[in-house]
Design a protein around this motif. Structure first.
Motif, PDB file in Angstrom:
ATOM      1  N   SER A 245      13.440 -40.993   9.413  1.00 13.30           N
ATOM      2  CA  SER A 245      13.674 -41.014  10.853  1.00 13.30           C
ATOM      3  C   SER A 245      12.411 -40.775  11.658  1.00 13.30           C
ATOM      4  CB  SER A 245      14.728 -39.973  11.236  1.00 13.30           C
ATOM      5  OG  SER A 245      15.927 -40.171  10.525  1.00 13.30           O
TER       6      SER A 245
ATOM      7  N   VAL B  67      16.844 -44.254  19.159  1.00 11.94           N
ATOM      8  CA  VAL B  67      18.001 -43.358  19.103  1.00 11.94           C
ATOM      9  C   VAL B  67      17.943 -42.438  17.889  1.00 11.94           C
ATOM     10  CG1 VAL B  67      20.519 -43.299  18.822  1.00 11.94           C
ATOM     11  CG2 VAL B  67      19.471 -44.925  20.408  1.00 11.94           C
TER      12      VAL B  67
ATOM     13  N   CYS C  18      16.083 -38.907  17.877  1.00 11.43           N
ATOM     14  CA  CYS C  18      16.633 -37.929  18.819  1.00 11.43           C
ATOM     15  C   CYS C  18      18.019 -37.437  18.418  1.00 11.43           C
ATOM     16  CB  CYS C  18      16.693 -38.537  20.223  1.00 11.43           C
ATOM     17  SG  CYS C  18      15.109 -39.122  20.841  1.00 11.43           S
ATOM     18  N   THR C  19      18.639 -38.059  17.448  1.00  9.65           N
ATOM     19  CA  THR C  19      19.998 -37.688  17.048  1.00  9.65           C
ATOM     20  C   THR C  19      20.020 -37.216  15.601  1.00  9.65           C
ATOM     21  OG1 THR C  19      20.429 -40.028  16.554  1.00  9.65           O
ATOM     22  CG2 THR C  19      21.088 -39.220  18.733  1.00  9.65           C
ATOM     23  N   ALA C  20      20.266 -38.132  14.674  1.00 12.74           N
ATOM     24  CA  ALA C  20      20.368 -37.745  13.261  1.00 12.74           C
ATOM     25  C   ALA C  20      19.052 -37.213  12.721  1.00 12.74           C
ATOM     26  CB  ALA C  20      20.835 -38.950  12.437  1.00 12.74           C
TER      27      ALA C  20
ATOM     28  N   VAL D  48      18.581 -33.515  13.806  1.00 13.95           N
ATOM     29  CA  VAL D  48      19.473 -32.609  13.071  1.00 13.95           C
ATOM     30  C   VAL D  48      19.030 -32.472  11.623  1.00 13.95           C
ATOM     31  CG1 VAL D  48      21.854 -32.266  12.302  1.00 13.95           C
ATOM     32  CG2 VAL D  48      21.395 -33.175  14.589  1.00 13.95           C
TER      33      VAL D  48
ATOM     34  N   PRO E 174      25.183 -36.573  10.069  1.00 11.97           N
ATOM     35  CA  PRO E 174      25.228 -37.389  11.301  1.00 11.97           C
ATOM     36  C   PRO E 174      24.594 -38.760  11.172  1.00 11.97           C
ATOM     37  CG  PRO E 174      24.599 -35.125  11.818  1.00 11.97           C
ATOM     38  CD  PRO E 174      24.598 -35.242  10.339  1.00 11.97           C
TER      39      PRO E 174
ATOM     40  N   VAL F 274      25.866 -42.392  13.324  1.00 13.35           N
ATOM     41  CA  VAL F 274      24.826 -42.971  14.170  1.00 13.35           C
ATOM     42  C   VAL F 274      24.459 -44.362  13.673  1.00 13.35           C
ATOM     43  CG1 VAL F 274      22.437 -42.743  14.925  1.00 13.35           C
ATOM     44  CG2 VAL F 274      23.925 -40.746  14.907  1.00 13.35           C
TER      45      VAL F 274
ATOM     46  N   ARG G 235      27.282 -46.836  14.370  1.00 10.60           N
ATOM     47  CA  ARG G 235      27.406 -47.150  15.799  1.00 10.60           C
ATOM     48  C   ARG G 235      26.296 -48.074  16.276  1.00 10.60           C
ATOM     49  NH1 ARG G 235      27.049 -48.829  19.949  1.00 10.60           N
ATOM     50  NH2 ARG G 235      27.604 -47.998  22.005  1.00 10.60           N
TER      51      ARG G 235
END
Length: 419
Positions: free
Chosen positions: A25, A139, A142-144, A147, A190, A194, A197
């Motif tokens: 990521s 995206v 900043c998300t998965a 975390v 997560p 993600v 989606r």
């Protein structure tokens, strides 16, 4: 003790997976950070200090977008079993024209190498999936990705705290270790929602893939229809037509011999009657192969039961009484069952078989099982591949489970309404 080992294994696996997600990521953000550091190193006094970081950001992001997306899909599929379609455009065939030039779907080139290179470049940079991948690159960190960094950050904080002296070093280290242990089993999870989606094909991409799939199915159907027409013509020419020609000659000869040799004329007429009966039997077999009368008159269930009586196997048929479908679907399913039972006799060496026909509210579900030697697969050009292609015209599917040694189970589903 066993629970403690299982918990430790869960934490270890989760930590490794979280680190993998975090590394993948953060590849693109690492490129961005390197570009910023390069710009700072060059200094604001250089008027071109912004150019190199900008080039690095653009090239790094575009170059890493697709590999990162593929890596995320692979990780999600391996860990959760969720397959996310890539949706990338596929290059078509390169064809040599009669003029000597090569056509690649976009233009003409002098050599096949130039045609392939031009095609690859155009397909790669005109693919709408590029914008989807770039959006995912913004995206994901900043998300998965954020975390997934928690377990590694907790371990790093614990290591740093243990190297410090002071009153707060031990509490900070313990807190970091506790965060790492608590978050490790869950921090990587997560990434699945993600990815589902933001990485699934857009409706436009799915529609384009469906159009391409239907185009291929139409071509296959056209080829199959042409082959079937040639088979019917060959059977008529070599069988019934030849017999009818011979029948006409026999009748003409009998007519000439009627006055001079009545016995010979009667013998020819008896032969003509036998030939007429044989021609009628061949025509009935030909019609049976095109569209069995029992299928047209009594429906799919009775047609399959009649087929089971003709197969040299002990076949049991279970079906919903009164099940009727549209004629094209019934014909496709009937010949699919016939293909599977024929394979059970010719290739599997089976002694028993079972056929189940049900309607689950969405479509027809047909299951055929035999006790043969197994090892069946849908090889290109084989009968099972052809069956899969015929049902694909109706959005049907064929699932094959045939381990070596048997048994063989084939499940056919076709979405349709019951009449």
């Amino acid at each position: 003790m066993d629970q403690l080992k299982a918990r430790a294994a869960c934490v270890g696996v989760g930590f490794v997976r979280s680190c993998a997600v975090a590394v993948v990521s953060m590849l693109v953000p690492a490129v961005w950070a390197a570009a910023v550091a390069l710009g700072i190193a060059w200094g604001a006094a250089n008027p071109w200090s912004w150019l190199a970081p900008l080039v690095l950001v653009c090239v790094g992001t575009l170059g890493l977008a697709r590999p990162v997306c593929r890596a995320i899909r692979a990780l999600v599929a391996r860990w959760t079993g969720t397959a996310i379609p890539a949706g990338y455009r596929q290059a078509g065939p390169v064809t040599r024209m009669s003029t000597g030039y090569w056509w690649n779907g976009f233009g003409y080139e002098r050599t096949s190498r130039d045609a392939l290179l031009d095609q690859k470049t155009r397909v790669r940079w005109r693919d709408p999936a590029n914008w989807r991948d770039l959006r995912f690159m913004a995206v994901l960190p900043c998300t998965a990705g954020l975390v997934a960094c928690l377990p590694a950050a907790g371990v790093a904080a614990a290591v740093v705290a243990l190297g410090m002296t002071g009153r707060v070093a031990l509490p900070v280290g313990a807190l970091g270790l506790a965060v790492a242990v608590a978050a490790a089993p869950y921090a990587w999870r997560p990434v699945e929602p993600v990815a589902v989606r933001f990485l699934r094909p857009s409706p436009a991409m799915a529609l384009a893939d469906r159009v391409a799939e239907l185009t291929v199915q139409r071509a296959d159907t056209t080829v199959a229809q042409a082959a079937e027409i040639r088979r019917i013509e060959r059977d008529l020419h070599d069988g019934a037509q030849a017999r009818l020609v011979g029948l006409g000659l026999s009748l003409a000869t009998a007519e000439m011999l009627m006055a001079s040799d009545p016995e010979q004329a009667r013998a020819l007429m008896r032969d003509a009657r036998v030939g007429a009966a044989a021609s009628l039997a061949e025509l009935r077999e030909l019609v049976q192969g095109i569209s069995p009368p029992v299928l047209t008159e009594r429906g799919l269930v009775d047609a399959v039961r009649a087929l089971a009586l003709d197969v040299p196997l002990d076949v049991t048929v279970g079906a919903d009484d009164g099940l009727r479908l549209e004629p094209p679907v019934e014909s496709a399913v009937y010949f699919g069952v016939a293909e599977l039972l024929t394979n059970a006799v010719r290739h599997a060496g089976a002694s028993r078989a079972g056929v189940s026909l049900t309607h689950d509210g969405v479509g027809i579900v047909v299951e055929v099982e035999d006790d043969g030697r197994g090892g069946a697969d849908a090889r290109p050009g084989g009968g099972l591949a052809g069956l899969r292609g015929r049902l694909a015209v109706f959005d049907g599917t064929v699932e094959i489970a045939s381990p070596v040694g048997g048994p063989t189970r084939v499940r056919m589903t076709v979405p349709c309404e019951s009449l």
